[in-house]
Write an enzyme that holds these catalytic residues in place. Structure first.
Site, PDB file in Angstrom:
ATOM      1  N   TYR A  98       0.817  -1.206   0.000  1.00  0.00           N
ATOM      2  CA  TYR A  98       0.000   0.000   0.000  1.00  0.00           C
ATOM      3  C   TYR A  98       0.854   1.261   0.000  1.00  0.00           C
ATOM      4  O   TYR A  98       0.427   2.309  -0.502  1.00  0.00           O
ATOM      5  CB  TYR A  98      -0.963  -0.008   1.187  1.00  0.00           C
ATOM      6  CG  TYR A  98      -2.122  -0.940   0.986  1.00  0.00           C
ATOM      7  CD1 TYR A  98      -3.281  -0.513   0.350  1.00  0.00           C
ATOM      8  CD2 TYR A  98      -2.047  -2.270   1.389  1.00  0.00           C
ATOM      9  CE1 TYR A  98      -4.348  -1.375   0.144  1.00  0.00           C
ATOM     10  CE2 TYR A  98      -3.108  -3.136   1.188  1.00  0.00           C
ATOM     11  CZ  TYR A  98      -4.248  -2.691   0.563  1.00  0.00           C
ATOM     12  OH  TYR A  98      -5.297  -3.547   0.352  1.00  0.00           O
ATOM     13  N   GLU A 140      -8.020  -7.567   5.076  1.00  0.00           N
ATOM     14  CA  GLU A 140      -7.192  -8.633   4.517  1.00  0.00           C
ATOM     15  C   GLU A 140      -6.502  -9.434   5.622  1.00  0.00           C
ATOM     16  O   GLU A 140      -6.361 -10.660   5.507  1.00  0.00           O
ATOM     17  CB  GLU A 140      -6.178  -8.036   3.531  1.00  0.00           C
ATOM     18  CG  GLU A 140      -6.860  -7.544   2.260  1.00  0.00           C
ATOM     19  CD  GLU A 140      -6.122  -6.399   1.581  1.00  0.00           C
ATOM     20  OE1 GLU A 140      -4.899  -6.247   1.814  1.00  0.00           O
ATOM     21  OE2 GLU A 140      -6.771  -5.644   0.835  1.00  0.00           O
ATOM     22  N   ARG A 206      -5.597 -14.956 -12.698  1.00  0.00           N
ATOM     23  CA  ARG A 206      -7.013 -14.718 -12.915  1.00  0.00           C
ATOM     24  C   ARG A 206      -7.811 -15.474 -11.855  1.00  0.00           C
ATOM     25  O   ARG A 206      -7.313 -16.422 -11.247  1.00  0.00           O
ATOM     26  CB  ARG A 206      -7.462 -15.175 -14.313  1.00  0.00           C
ATOM     27  CG  ARG A 206      -6.738 -14.507 -15.469  1.00  0.00           C
ATOM     28  CD  ARG A 206      -7.005 -13.026 -15.581  1.00  0.00           C
ATOM     29  NE  ARG A 206      -6.371 -12.484 -16.787  1.00  0.00           N
ATOM     30  CZ  ARG A 206      -5.121 -12.006 -16.835  1.00  0.00           C
ATOM     31  NH1 ARG A 206      -4.378 -12.001 -15.743  1.00  0.00           N
ATOM     32  NH2 ARG A 206      -4.622 -11.545 -17.948  1.00  0.00           N
ATOM     33  N   GLN A 207      -9.066 -15.067 -11.671  1.00  0.00           N
ATOM     34  CA  GLN A 207      -9.938 -15.704 -10.686  1.00  0.00           C
ATOM     35  C   GLN A 207     -10.964 -16.610 -11.378  1.00  0.00           C
ATOM     36  O   GLN A 207     -11.487 -16.249 -12.443  1.00  0.00           O
ATOM     37  CB  GLN A 207     -10.675 -14.658  -9.840  1.00  0.00           C
ATOM     38  CG  GLN A 207      -9.800 -13.942  -8.825  1.00  0.00           C
ATOM     39  CD  GLN A 207      -8.833 -12.977  -9.453  1.00  0.00           C
ATOM     40  OE1 GLN A 207      -9.194 -12.201 -10.348  1.00  0.00           O
ATOM     41  NE2 GLN A 207      -7.586 -12.991  -8.999  1.00  0.00           N
ATOM     42  N   TYR A 208     -11.245 -17.740 -10.738  1.00  0.00           N
ATOM     43  CA  TYR A 208     -12.217 -18.698 -11.261  1.00  0.00           C
ATOM     44  C   TYR A 208     -13.082 -19.211 -10.106  1.00  0.00           C
ATOM     45  O   TYR A 208     -12.556 -19.607  -9.053  1.00  0.00           O
ATOM     46  CB  TYR A 208     -11.514 -19.880 -11.948  1.00  0.00           C
ATOM     47  CG  TYR A 208     -10.677 -19.461 -13.126  1.00  0.00           C
ATOM     48  CD1 TYR A 208     -11.248 -19.290 -14.385  1.00  0.00           C
ATOM     49  CD2 TYR A 208      -9.321 -19.192 -12.970  1.00  0.00           C
ATOM     50  CE1 TYR A 208     -10.479 -18.883 -15.466  1.00  0.00           C
ATOM     51  CE2 TYR A 208      -8.548 -18.777 -14.043  1.00  0.00           C
ATOM     52  CZ  TYR A 208      -9.130 -18.620 -15.291  1.00  0.00           C
ATOM     53  OH  TYR A 208      -8.365 -18.195 -16.359  1.00  0.00           O
ATOM     54  N   GLY A 397     -12.748  -9.444 -12.878  1.00  0.00           N
ATOM     55  CA  GLY A 397     -12.126  -8.341 -13.586  1.00  0.00           C
ATOM     56  C   GLY A 397     -12.402  -7.078 -12.802  1.00  0.00           C
ATOM     57  O   GLY A 397     -12.990  -7.112 -11.715  1.00  0.00           O
ATOM     58  N   PRO A 398     -12.003  -5.933 -13.319  1.00  0.00           N
ATOM     59  CA  PRO A 398     -12.193  -4.680 -12.603  1.00  0.00           C
ATOM     60  C   PRO A 398     -13.667  -4.397 -12.349  1.00  0.00           C
ATOM     61  O   PRO A 398     -14.499  -4.514 -13.240  1.00  0.00           O
ATOM     62  CB  PRO A 398     -11.587  -3.638 -13.550  1.00  0.00           C
ATOM     63  CG  PRO A 398     -10.639  -4.402 -14.390  1.00  0.00           C
ATOM     64  CD  PRO A 398     -11.264  -5.757 -14.571  1.00  0.00           C
TER      65      PRO A 398
END
Length: 406
Positions: A98, A140, A206-208, A397-398
């Site tokens: 950050y 987080e 990527r996320q799935y 995605g965004p």
């Protein structure tokens, strides 16, 4: 909360900063990636960067968060923070990163706004940034603790135990540990990140969604291959990671996968459900239905799915079978093209029309699919008297749709 002084300064300068945020964010990313090229290579989605999607999403998040902080009537930004924090946790983001963002974001603000950034303005927006950053770091930290790992230690090497073709352009991968130890359970609707090494050496992520019920001991994800051209012939960005997985990963191969995260999780109430998906967005819905079927749920469930053709409908037979296992569930499908088939019963041609579905006003809705599709469905549900706060969504995605800030 912001200090009283900063609140007034941010409220007064929000139109100026908000108006320039679309110029600030591309400047910020250029600066940060020049100083830290490994972030673009190994963490950020470079496809979204090239299209400008990530820049728009960051601009929207910053403006929305600042607005929520200075508007006394605005809802708390918890939903916005939860979605971002889960995405960050799935990437293994660390607190010290950050400070990197802060350095280059504020350099971009100063460059774009120039003399308008007085010491008072800089201090106020600095407070906004760290208010947002500290909230994300805390969230987080909680997610890492809940997963039983140290901050950022979310990655595991898994083995593909099964590869199954589930539509003309989609494969399902079953993932397990190499030693047979059961994988952690997850909540229905959660996802994992997958990192692959591409031919140019980049490690893209990527996320799935996980598409099998919790407690199965293994995980399953669906990966759709994305062609370089849409059905109408217009160019579209190919799926860099999805296409790599589709073309190159088979049984016995090892893949780097994160622990499960995501806040689009099925509630455990008895309220009616409306589960809406389009295309590969069916995967989290499958996980929810699998969970409901295993739990022998008696809830009323309206399942709505849209696809281009029956052949492209991933997990088509499985979706029908799961719905049949839930006594109160009904499946409605729409296909843009039915080929030689005729519409029959709740299988219809064209685009989703919620007028054909009896939607309970006290339903909770979960949406997953392309952003324009979800926006249209949300508007239709609100028009049917479903409260906006009961409509939940997932964007891979965004996230440029932030209902909590509207």
């Amino acid at each position: 909360m912001l200090s009283a002084t900063s609140t007034e300064v941010v409220r007064a300068t929000l139109p100026v900063v908000g108006g320039a945020i679309g110029e600030i964010t591309p400047n910020f990313y250029r600066r940060m990636f020049a100083a830290h090229p490994e972030l673009l290579r190994d963490t950020f989605n470079r496809g979204n960067q090239a299209q400008g999607d990530q820049q728009r999403a960051l601009a929207g998040a910053i403006a929305a968060y600042a607005t929520l902080l200075v508007d006394p009537d605005a809802p708390p930004p918890a939903a916005l923070m939860s979605r971002i924090a889960n995405k960050h946790a799935s990437l293994g983001i660390l607190p010290e990163q950050y400070a990197i963002v802060h350095e280059h974001l504020f350099a971009a603000i100063v460059e774009v706004l120039g003399d308008a950034v007085t010491p008072e303005v800089a201090a106020a927006w600095d407070e906004v940034y760290w208010h947002m950053a500290d909230a994300l770091i805390a969230a987080e930290k909680g997610l890492y603790a809940g997963a039983g790992v140290e901050a950022g230690d979310v990655w595991r090497e898994l083995v593909v135990t099964e590869r199954q073709l589930v539509s003309t352009d989609t494969v399902a991968f079953t993932l397990a540990t190499s030693d047979g130890v059961a994988l952690p359970t997850f909540l229905p609707g959660q996802y994992v990140s997958v990192q692959v090494e591409l031919p140019d050496g980049a490690h893209q992520i990527r996320q799935y969604s996980l598409s099998a019920a919790p407690g199965a001991g293994a995980w399953r994800i669906g990966v759709r291959r994305i062609a370089p051209f849409a059905a109408d012939g217009t160019p579209q960005p190919a799926g860099e990671v999805s296409n790599h997985l589709y073309d190159n990963v088979f049984e016995g191969d090892r893949v780097r996968v994160s622990l499960p995260f995501g806040d689009l999780t099925l509630d455990d109430s008895s309220d009616p459900l409306v589960l809406v998906s389009a295309g590969i967005g069916v995967t989290p819905i499958l996980g929810m239905l699998d969970h409901l079927a295993a739990a022998r749920a008696e809830r009323r469930v309206e399942v709505i799915h849209a696809d281009r053709t029956p052949a492209r409908h991933a997990h088509r037979a499985e979706l029908s079978a799961l719905v049949e296992r839930i006594p109160g569930a009904t499946l409605h499908t729409w296909y843009e093209e039915l080929g030689t088939r005729e519409p029959q019963g709740r299988v219809r041609a064209g685009r989703v029309d919620l007028e054909a579905v009896e939607v309970p006003a006290d339903a909770t809705a979960y949406l997953c699919g392309p952003l324009p599709f979800m926006l249209g469905v949300r508007d239709a549900l609100v028009a049917r008297a479903v409260p906006a706060e009961r409509i939940h969504y997932e964007v891979f995605g965004p996230d440029t749709w932030i209902p909590s800030a509207s």
